[in-house]
Motif scaffolding. Structure first.
Motif, PDB file in Angstrom:
ATOM      1  N   ASN A 143       1.075  -0.876  -0.143  1.00  0.00           N
ATOM      2  CA  ASN A 143       0.220   0.107   0.403  1.00  0.00           C
ATOM      3  C   ASN A 143       1.171   1.156   0.115  1.00  0.00           C
ATOM      4  OD1 ASN A 143      -1.949  -1.492   0.290  1.00  0.00           O
ATOM      5  ND2 ASN A 143      -2.364  -1.045   2.599  1.00  0.00           N
ATOM      6  N   PRO A 144       0.370   2.285  -0.647  1.00  0.00           N
ATOM      7  CA  PRO A 144       0.986   3.781  -0.530  1.00  0.00           C
ATOM      8  C   PRO A 144       0.828   4.157   1.312  1.00  0.00           C
ATOM      9  CG  PRO A 144      -1.307   3.931  -1.035  1.00  0.00           C
ATOM     10  CD  PRO A 144      -0.970   2.225  -1.218  1.00  0.00           C
ATOM     11  N   SER A 145       2.831   4.429   1.950  1.00  0.00           N
ATOM     12  CA  SER A 145       3.255   4.359   2.146  1.00  0.00           C
ATOM     13  C   SER A 145       2.239   6.018   3.486  1.00  0.00           C
ATOM     14  CB  SER A 145       4.015   5.098   2.696  1.00  0.00           C
ATOM     15  OG  SER A 145       4.638   5.833   1.889  1.00  0.00           O
ATOM     16  N   ILE A 146       2.094   5.901   4.758  1.00  0.00           N
ATOM     17  CA  ILE A 146       1.530   6.727   5.435  1.00  0.00           C
ATOM     18  C   ILE A 146       2.823   7.491   6.019  1.00  0.00           C
ATOM     19  CG2 ILE A 146       1.293   5.269   7.572  1.00  0.00           C
ATOM     20  CD1 ILE A 146      -2.170   6.641   8.014  1.00  0.00           C
ATOM     21  N   LEU A 147       3.412   7.226   6.617  1.00  0.00           N
ATOM     22  CA  LEU A 147       4.956   7.390   6.771  1.00  0.00           C
ATOM     23  C   LEU A 147       6.383   6.484   6.646  1.00  0.00           C
ATOM     24  CD1 LEU A 147       4.732   8.593  10.287  1.00  0.00           C
ATOM     25  CD2 LEU A 147       5.467   6.768  10.980  1.00  0.00           C
ATOM     26  N   GLN A 148       7.003   8.256   6.535  1.00  0.00           N
ATOM     27  CA  GLN A 148       7.971   7.670   5.681  1.00  0.00           C
ATOM     28  C   GLN A 148       9.500   8.367   6.820  1.00  0.00           C
ATOM     29  OE1 GLN A 148       6.797   8.532   1.922  1.00  0.00           O
ATOM     30  NE2 GLN A 148       8.910   7.532   1.359  1.00  0.00           N
ATOM     31  N   PHE A 149      10.591   7.422   6.858  1.00  0.00           N
ATOM     32  CA  PHE A 149      11.573   7.962   7.612  1.00  0.00           C
ATOM     33  C   PHE A 149      12.701   8.042   6.151  1.00  0.00           C
ATOM     34  CE2 PHE A 149      11.917   7.285  12.178  1.00  0.00           C
ATOM     35  CZ  PHE A 149      11.049   6.932  12.222  1.00  0.00           C
ATOM     36  N   GLU A 150      13.409   9.285   6.437  1.00  0.00           N
ATOM     37  CA  GLU A 150      14.051   8.859   4.860  1.00  0.00           C
ATOM     38  C   GLU A 150      15.927   9.765   5.943  1.00  0.00           C
ATOM     39  OE1 GLU A 150      12.802  10.774   1.203  1.00  0.00           O
ATOM     40  OE2 GLU A 150      14.467  12.342   1.935  1.00  0.00           O
ATOM     41  N   ASN A 151      17.096   8.441   5.823  1.00  0.00           N
ATOM     42  CA  ASN A 151      17.616   8.580   6.108  1.00  0.00           C
ATOM     43  C   ASN A 151      18.276   9.558   7.638  1.00  0.00           C
ATOM     44  OD1 ASN A 151      18.028   9.558   2.806  1.00  0.00           O
ATOM     45  ND2 ASN A 151      19.407   7.949   4.001  1.00  0.00           N
ATOM     46  N   VAL A 152      17.226   9.413   8.481  1.00  0.00           N
ATOM     47  CA  VAL A 152      16.943   9.265   9.601  1.00  0.00           C
ATOM     48  C   VAL A 152      17.611   9.015  10.686  1.00  0.00           C
ATOM     49  CG1 VAL A 152      15.427   9.998  11.770  1.00  0.00           C
ATOM     50  CG2 VAL A 152      14.216   9.716  10.003  1.00  0.00           C
ATOM     51  N   SER A 153      18.493   9.562  10.910  1.00  0.00           N
ATOM     52  CA  SER A 153      19.680   9.145  12.467  1.00  0.00           C
ATOM     53  C   SER A 153      19.453  10.357  13.657  1.00  0.00           C
ATOM     54  CB  SER A 153      21.300  10.189  12.094  1.00  0.00           C
ATOM     55  OG  SER A 153      21.983   9.205  10.711  1.00  0.00           O
ATOM     56  N   TYR A 154      19.721   9.267  15.196  1.00  0.00           N
ATOM     57  CA  TYR A 154      19.192  10.317  16.088  1.00  0.00           C
ATOM     58  C   TYR A 154      20.374   9.895  17.186  1.00  0.00           C
ATOM     59  CZ  TYR A 154      17.529  11.938  20.704  1.00  0.00           C
ATOM     60  OH  TYR A 154      17.164  12.365  21.518  1.00  0.00           O
ATOM     61  N   THR A 155      21.706   9.968  17.874  1.00  0.00           N
ATOM     62  CA  THR A 155      22.225  10.148  18.527  1.00  0.00           C
ATOM     63  C   THR A 155      21.307  10.868  20.391  1.00  0.00           C
ATOM     64  OG1 THR A 155      23.473   9.879  17.766  1.00  0.00           O
ATOM     65  CG2 THR A 155      24.259   9.878  19.422  1.00  0.00           C
ATOM     66  N   TYR A 156      21.422  10.194  21.318  1.00  0.00           N
ATOM     67  CA  TYR A 156      20.737  11.047  22.476  1.00  0.00           C
ATOM     68  C   TYR A 156      21.881  11.376  22.748  1.00  0.00           C
ATOM     69  CZ  TYR A 156      16.445   7.342  22.680  1.00  0.00           C
ATOM     70  OH  TYR A 156      15.951   7.468  22.770  1.00  0.00           O
ATOM     71  N   PRO A 157      21.050  12.656  23.432  1.00  0.00           N
ATOM     72  CA  PRO A 157      22.532  13.284  24.752  1.00  0.00           C
ATOM     73  C   PRO A 157      23.019  13.217  25.449  1.00  0.00           C
ATOM     74  CG  PRO A 157      20.787  14.582  24.813  1.00  0.00           C
ATOM     75  CD  PRO A 157      19.489  12.828  24.015  1.00  0.00           C
ATOM     76  N   GLY A 158      24.911  13.063  25.070  1.00  0.00           N
ATOM     77  CA  GLY A 158      26.057  13.066  26.118  1.00  0.00           C
ATOM     78  C   GLY A 158      25.860  11.216  26.243  1.00  0.00           C
ATOM     79  N   VAL A 159      25.735  10.701  24.829  1.00  0.00           N
ATOM     80  CA  VAL A 159      26.228   9.280  24.216  1.00  0.00           C
ATOM     81  C   VAL A 159      26.414   9.567  23.214  1.00  0.00           C
ATOM     82  CG1 VAL A 159      25.173   7.196  23.482  1.00  0.00           C
ATOM     83  CG2 VAL A 159      24.081   8.095  25.385  1.00  0.00           C
ATOM     84  N   HIS A 160      27.812   8.381  23.090  1.00  0.00           N
ATOM     85  CA  HIS A 160      28.985   8.303  21.391  1.00  0.00           C
ATOM     86  C   HIS A 160      28.202   7.583  20.773  1.00  0.00           C
ATOM     87  CE1 HIS A 160      32.086   8.801  18.650  1.00  0.00           C
ATOM     88  NE2 HIS A 160      31.832   7.124  19.247  1.00  0.00           N
ATOM     89  N   LYS A 161      27.447   6.795  20.755  1.00  0.00           N
ATOM     90  CA  LYS A 161      26.664   5.685  19.884  1.00  0.00           C
ATOM     91  C   LYS A 161      25.776   6.284  19.257  1.00  0.00           C
ATOM     92  CE  LYS A 161      26.658   0.505  18.600  1.00  0.00           C
ATOM     93  NZ  LYS A 161      25.469  -0.326  19.307  1.00  0.00           N
ATOM     94  N   PRO A 162      24.650   6.631  17.704  1.00  0.00           N
ATOM     95  CA  PRO A 162      23.642   6.663  17.498  1.00  0.00           C
ATOM     96  C   PRO A 162      22.535   5.586  17.883  1.00  0.00           C
ATOM     97  CG  PRO A 162      25.035   6.875  15.614  1.00  0.00           C
ATOM     98  CD  PRO A 162      26.324   6.253  16.944  1.00  0.00           C
TER      99      PRO A 162
END
Ligand SMILES: Nc1ncnc2c1ncn2[C@@H]1O[C@H](COP(=O)(O)OP(=O)(O)OP(=O)(O)O)[C@@H](O)[C@H]1O
Ligand SMILES: [Mg+2]
Length: 280
Positions: A2-21
């Motif tokens: 089906n067509p997508s309702i939600l898409q992530f495109e090249n999303v990165s996230y690292t928690y504050p104060g943490v080295h590893k994403p």
């Protein structure tokens, strides 16, 4: 798909104060009107993905889209975003805000600016659907963990979001409450809600999901129909995710018996396939 309702495109996230994403260059799509399961080991990023999807965390890089429209983080856009998307947290304690069960469910409804009559009607219906009538006036801190979980799920589902994100919704629920929850999810799914569930319950994911995302160390290793993912025995074994019990039983049968048959998704299907096989 089906067509997508939600898409992530090249999303990165690292928690504050943490080295590893926690999330690394993630691109994926949630197909509309599907039941999607997110699988992966502890710490692979399932909860973070859901919190990003709800706009509670802001991507460091990349974009998230709702039907092609990018998520913006100004208060008004976020408000609108969260009216479409409901998130039930992994930890119900983080979700519950009011003093009693009824007040907590009403709280979210009041934020939708519904009429008093509509709020009262939805509250009563939700208490009924989640078998919470007897607990309606109980202070939340008197509830067991499983009861808190039910109240948190009820509060989110009462808002009737178009996309429902559930983080380990069956954790702490007994078998009866799990069955009730799955019936309730079936009901809202058939009314057109898209549902995404992060879960460690492989048997539940196997029976329930029609789309599966496998996360590993913040990356998507596979995002495909449930049949394709569960047929990829090599991937499941390589990741040590295990196999759904029904599939394990099915695969243990001699190949000649399974030939040209789709693996069963439920015990009833296994029984019926077995009856057919025995008659041959
Ligand atoms: N508040 C936080 N601060 C710093 N790091 C965090 C925080 N929350 C999660 N992490 C880290 O981010 C990574 C992803 O965590 P996340 O909670 O998304 O995993 P998960 O797949 O939901 O795990 P689980 O199956 O245990 O619920 C992990 O390495 C975790 O240690
Ligand atoms: Mg989690």
């Amino acid at each position: 798909m089906n067509p997508s309702i939600l898409q992530f495109e090249n999303v990165s996230y690292t928690y504050p104060g943490v080295h590893k994403p926690a999330i690394v260059d993630l691109t994926l799509a949630i197909p509309a009107r599907t039941k999607t399961a997110i699988l992966g080991h502890n710490g692979c990023g399932k909860s973070t993905l859901l919190l990003l999807a709800d706009g509670l965390y802001r991507c460091d890089t990349g974009l998230i889209y709702w039907q092609g429209e990018p998520l913006q983080y100004q208060a008004r856009s976020l408000n609108q975003w969260r009216q479409r998307i409901g998130l039930a947290f992994q930890d119900p304690e983080q979700q519950l805000v009011a003093a009693t069960v009824a007040e907590d469910i009403s709280y979210g409804l009041c934020n939708l600016q519904l009429s008093q009559a509509e709020i009262a009607q939805r509250l009563q219906q939700t208490l009924l659907d989640f078998n919470l009538q007897e607990l309606a006036n109980q202070p939340l801190h008197y509830l067991s963990l499983g009861q808190k979980r039910r109240v948190a799920l009820a509060g989110v589902m009462a808002l009737k979001p178009e996309l429902l994100l559930l983080d380990e919704p069956t954790a702490y629920l007994d078998r009866l409450q799990t069955r009730h929850l799955m019936q309730e999810l079936d009901r809202i799914y058939h009314h057109g809600t898209t549902i995404v569930m992060a879960t460690h319950d492989l048997d539940l994911a196997y029976t329930w999901a029609d789309w599966v995302i496998v996360l590993h160390e913040g990356r998507s290793l596979m995002s495909a129909s449930a049949d394709r993912v569960f047929n990829n025995v090599a991937l499941l074994e390589q990741l040590e995710l295990g196999m759904p019990t029904l599939l394990e039983i099915w695969n243990a049968l001699p190949m000649a018996l399974r030939d040209r048959q789709n693996p069963p998704k439920t015990v009833a299907q296994l029984r019926s396939l077995w009856c057919n096989i025995s008659q041959v």
